[in-house]
Design a protein around this motif. Sequence first.
Motif, mmCIF file in Angstrom:
data_model
loop_
_atom_site.group_PDB
_atom_site.id
_atom_site.type_symbol
_atom_site.label_atom_id
_atom_site.label_comp_id
_atom_site.label_asym_id
_atom_site.label_seq_id
_atom_site.Cartn_x
_atom_site.Cartn_y
_atom_site.Cartn_z
ATOM 1 N N ASN A 14 -1.440 -3.463 6.181
ATOM 2 C CA ASN A 14 -1.169 -2.916 7.775
ATOM 3 C C ASN A 14 -2.410 -2.213 8.155
ATOM 4 O OD1 ASN A 14 -0.160 -0.623 9.406
ATOM 5 N ND2 ASN A 14 1.362 -1.852 9.493
ATOM 6 N N LYS A 15 -2.841 -2.659 9.327
ATOM 7 C CA LYS A 15 -3.995 -1.784 10.065
ATOM 8 C C LYS A 15 -3.950 -0.327 10.137
ATOM 9 C CE LYS A 15 -7.300 -3.589 13.037
ATOM 10 N NZ LYS A 15 -7.906 -4.182 13.829
ATOM 11 N N PHE A 16 -2.680 0.106 10.549
ATOM 12 C CA PHE A 16 -2.583 1.551 10.707
ATOM 13 C C PHE A 16 -2.846 2.110 9.078
ATOM 14 C CE2 PHE A 16 0.583 5.141 10.310
ATOM 15 C CZ PHE A 16 -0.135 6.004 11.235
ATOM 16 N N VAL A 17 -2.344 1.515 8.038
ATOM 17 C CA VAL A 17 -2.348 2.038 6.658
ATOM 18 C C VAL A 17 -4.060 2.114 6.741
ATOM 19 C CG1 VAL A 17 -1.871 1.721 4.398
ATOM 20 C CG2 VAL A 17 -0.253 1.379 6.068
ATOM 21 N N LEU A 18 -4.734 1.126 6.899
ATOM 22 C CA LEU A 18 -6.030 1.024 6.656
ATOM 23 C C LEU A 18 -7.074 2.178 7.427
ATOM 24 C CD1 LEU A 18 -8.456 -0.510 5.606
ATOM 25 C CD2 LEU A 18 -8.445 -1.968 7.665
#
Length: 217
Positions: A14-18
């Motif tokens: 997930n981009k937010f997690v990244l």
Amino acid sequence: FNYLYSFVINKYRNKFVLIINLLINLVVLGLFKYNTNLVLPLGISFYTFNNISYIVDLYNKKCSIIKNIFYYFTSSMLFTHVTMGPISKYSDLYENLKDFDYKDEDIYSGFRRFLSGLIKKVLVADNLGLLVSNLGAISDKSSLVCLLYLVSFALQLYIDFASYSDMAIGLGKMIGLKYKENFDYPYIAKSITDYWRRWHISLSTFFRDYVYIPLDL
């Protein structure tokens, strides 16, 4: 932290997690770099960048997750370049570690590269550093002294960085690791853009591939 976080990235991608991972790494690096009350760990910039590279490459499916923690530490903190670079893309390093393309003649050529870097550092950069210190201590500087100070400082800065890269590239070659070139005669650049491409190449490439592009900046 990054070793454990890699399992989260591998599962969710997930981009937010990244972005959370990138921010935490950069904030921790900034705290150690710019807080004078904290002891700066040796090579923190480079193994932080190595870890970011691993997380982003894993997110983009350019490499497989490393479950063996000892292999992870080996790849993220290789002694050959952990103090001064060059910074390597994890996907490139991963392939190199999996299959060492080792040749006997690499020991000789790698040693020559290491030795040239050592000579430049000890005999040239360090002595230029002494000259810069002495010139800087002059209270009433003439125009000629100021010009000599400027040229000496510029050369000392470049040769100091470049010599460390030469030593790292040479050491890597001696054990079968291939690092890309980090400097390409930046002082003969024809423009600021050209200078940026030639100076600390691995650093500018790193920020392009692992900070700006992932964050869509």
